[in-house]
Design an enzyme around this catalytic site. Structure first.
Site, PDB file in Angstrom:
ATOM      1  NE  ARG A 107      13.439  37.775   6.802  1.00 21.37           N
ATOM      2  CZ  ARG A 107      13.237  37.129   6.292  1.00 21.37           C
ATOM      3  NH1 ARG A 107      13.445  36.400   4.295  1.00 21.37           N
ATOM      4  NH2 ARG A 107      12.099  36.470   6.123  1.00 21.37           N
ATOM      5  CG  HIS A 134       9.989  38.123  -0.251  1.00 18.41           C
ATOM      6  ND1 HIS A 134      11.125  38.221  -0.160  1.00 18.41           N
ATOM      7  CD2 HIS A 134       9.355  36.783   1.005  1.00 18.41           C
ATOM      8  CE1 HIS A 134      12.102  36.480   0.514  1.00 18.41           C
ATOM      9  NE2 HIS A 134      10.954  36.412   0.961  1.00 18.41           N
ATOM     10  CD  GLN A 137       9.710  31.934  -1.690  1.00 19.05           C
ATOM     11  OE1 GLN A 137      10.638  32.460  -0.122  1.00 19.05           O
ATOM     12  NE2 GLN A 137       9.341  31.495  -1.860  1.00 19.05           N
ATOM     13  CG  ASP A 229       3.086  33.986   3.122  1.00 21.86           C
ATOM     14  OD1 ASP A 229       3.900  33.237   4.250  1.00 21.86           O
ATOM     15  OD2 ASP A 229       3.319  35.171   3.079  1.00 21.86           O
ATOM     16  CB  CYS A 270       6.795  32.575   0.655  1.00 21.37           C
ATOM     17  SG  CYS A 270       5.794  33.217   2.154  1.00 21.37           S
ATOM     18  NE  ARG A 298      14.199  33.416  -1.494  1.00 22.47           N
ATOM     19  CZ  ARG A 298      13.683  33.667  -0.632  1.00 22.47           C
ATOM     20  NH1 ARG A 298      13.106  32.877   0.722  1.00 22.47           N
ATOM     21  NH2 ARG A 298      15.237  35.180  -0.912  1.00 22.47           N
TER      22      ARG A 298
END
Length: 311
Positions: A107, A134, A137, A229, A270, A298
């Protein structure tokens, strides 16, 4: 199964709709097993390196719990714990970690780094977030949609806000591959790159879905999902003032929800959310908000990725 053994999870570009659907089905099965209190052993003896250049709540916890649930050992490696890209090249770090671990999660900022880790390590590498994509996600988002809407194909998904970030990019891929109609509502300066949109329009033709990119908030009408987001991604904090001014008309609030005219719609985010900016407290805490189901998923979808590629 479905050619996933030993495969890295860097971007959903690399996965067919059949493979994505298999991962969602497997995630659902693993979720049910956990809910029944059944301890797993599908990853027994595996060691997974968790490299974090960026801080994380959901990604770190999801990978850690997913590993432990199925018998694997997760090893957290923060940006100050290893020499990745500083005193040691990414290629050399990858070749060392690949001999010590069965898989690597990364990440951070650069998609090139996670790609090089996969290229040189010889083990599956998982993208926990980069500036471009991502994908873990998106799997959680798709599973959440299936649970609440019953199916994916033919549903209308609306993303509103910063359309050219890693979430906008990844949602375009995931929705178009799975037959979901996707609308991105954003000021033109924050639209996704034209070449990326064209690629995803190609996926849409194959799945029978549609892509719409617009500045008009009226396009939320009929949405099954409203998604937003943060307005400033990690590393863009210096742009906060101009982003707030630019995106204020795109806030998800009760007035915007009223334009949807679909009593069965759900709201997704998210996380983390900056309530009062991209979404109001009222919407975030509403009965149609499924953000914490999404957060839990997740872990289940990440577990599915590891089981499918390692066991």
């Amino acid at each position: 199964m479905f050619g996933l053994k030993g495969k890295s999870f860097l971007t959903l570009h690399d996965f067919s709709s059949e493979q994505i659907n298999y991962l969602l089905t497997l995630a659902g099965e693993l979720k049910n097993k956990k809910r029944m209190g059944i301890k797993g052993d599908l990853l027994t003896g595996k060691n997974v390196a968790l490299i974090f250049e960026k801080p994380s709540t959901r990604t770190r916890c999801a990978f850690t719990v997913a590993c432990v649930d199925e018998g694997a050992h997760p090893e957290y490696l923060g940006k100050n714990d290893i020499q990745l890209g500083h005193k040691e090249s990414v290629a050399d770090t990858a070749r060392v970690l690949g001999r010590l671990f069965d898989a690597i999660e990364f990440r951070g900022f650069s998609q090139e780094v996670v790609t090089d880790l996969a290229k040189y390590s010889g083990v599956p590498v998982y993208n926990g977030l980069t500036d471009l994509y991502h994908p873990t996600q998106i799997l959680a988002d798709l599973l959440t949609m299936k649970e609440h809407l019953g199916e994916l194909k033919g549903k209308k998904f609306v993303f509103i806000g910063d359309g050219r970030n890693n979430m906008g990019n990844s949602l375009l891929i995931g929705c178009t591959k799975m037959g979901v109609d996707i609308t991105i509502i954003a000021p033109k300066s924050l639209w996704p790159e034209e070449n990326h949109v064209k690629v995803c329009e190609g996926y849409a033709k194959l799945s029978g879905s549609k892509v719409e990119i617009t500045e008009s908030v009226e396009a939320v009408k009929g949405a099954d999902v409203i998604y937003t987001d943060v307005w400033c991604s990690m590393g863009e904090e210096d742009k906060a003032k101009e982003r707030i001014a630019l995106l204020k008309p795109y806030q998800v609030n009760e007035a915007l929800i009223a334009k949807v005219e679909n009593p069965n719609m759900i709201f997704m985010h998210c996380l983390p959310a900056v309530k009062g900016y991209e979404v109001t407290e009222e919407v975030f805490e509403s009965s149609y908000s499924v953000v914490f189901d999404e957060a839990e998923n997740r872990m289940h979808t990440i577990k599915a990725v590891m089981v499918a590629t390692l066991s």
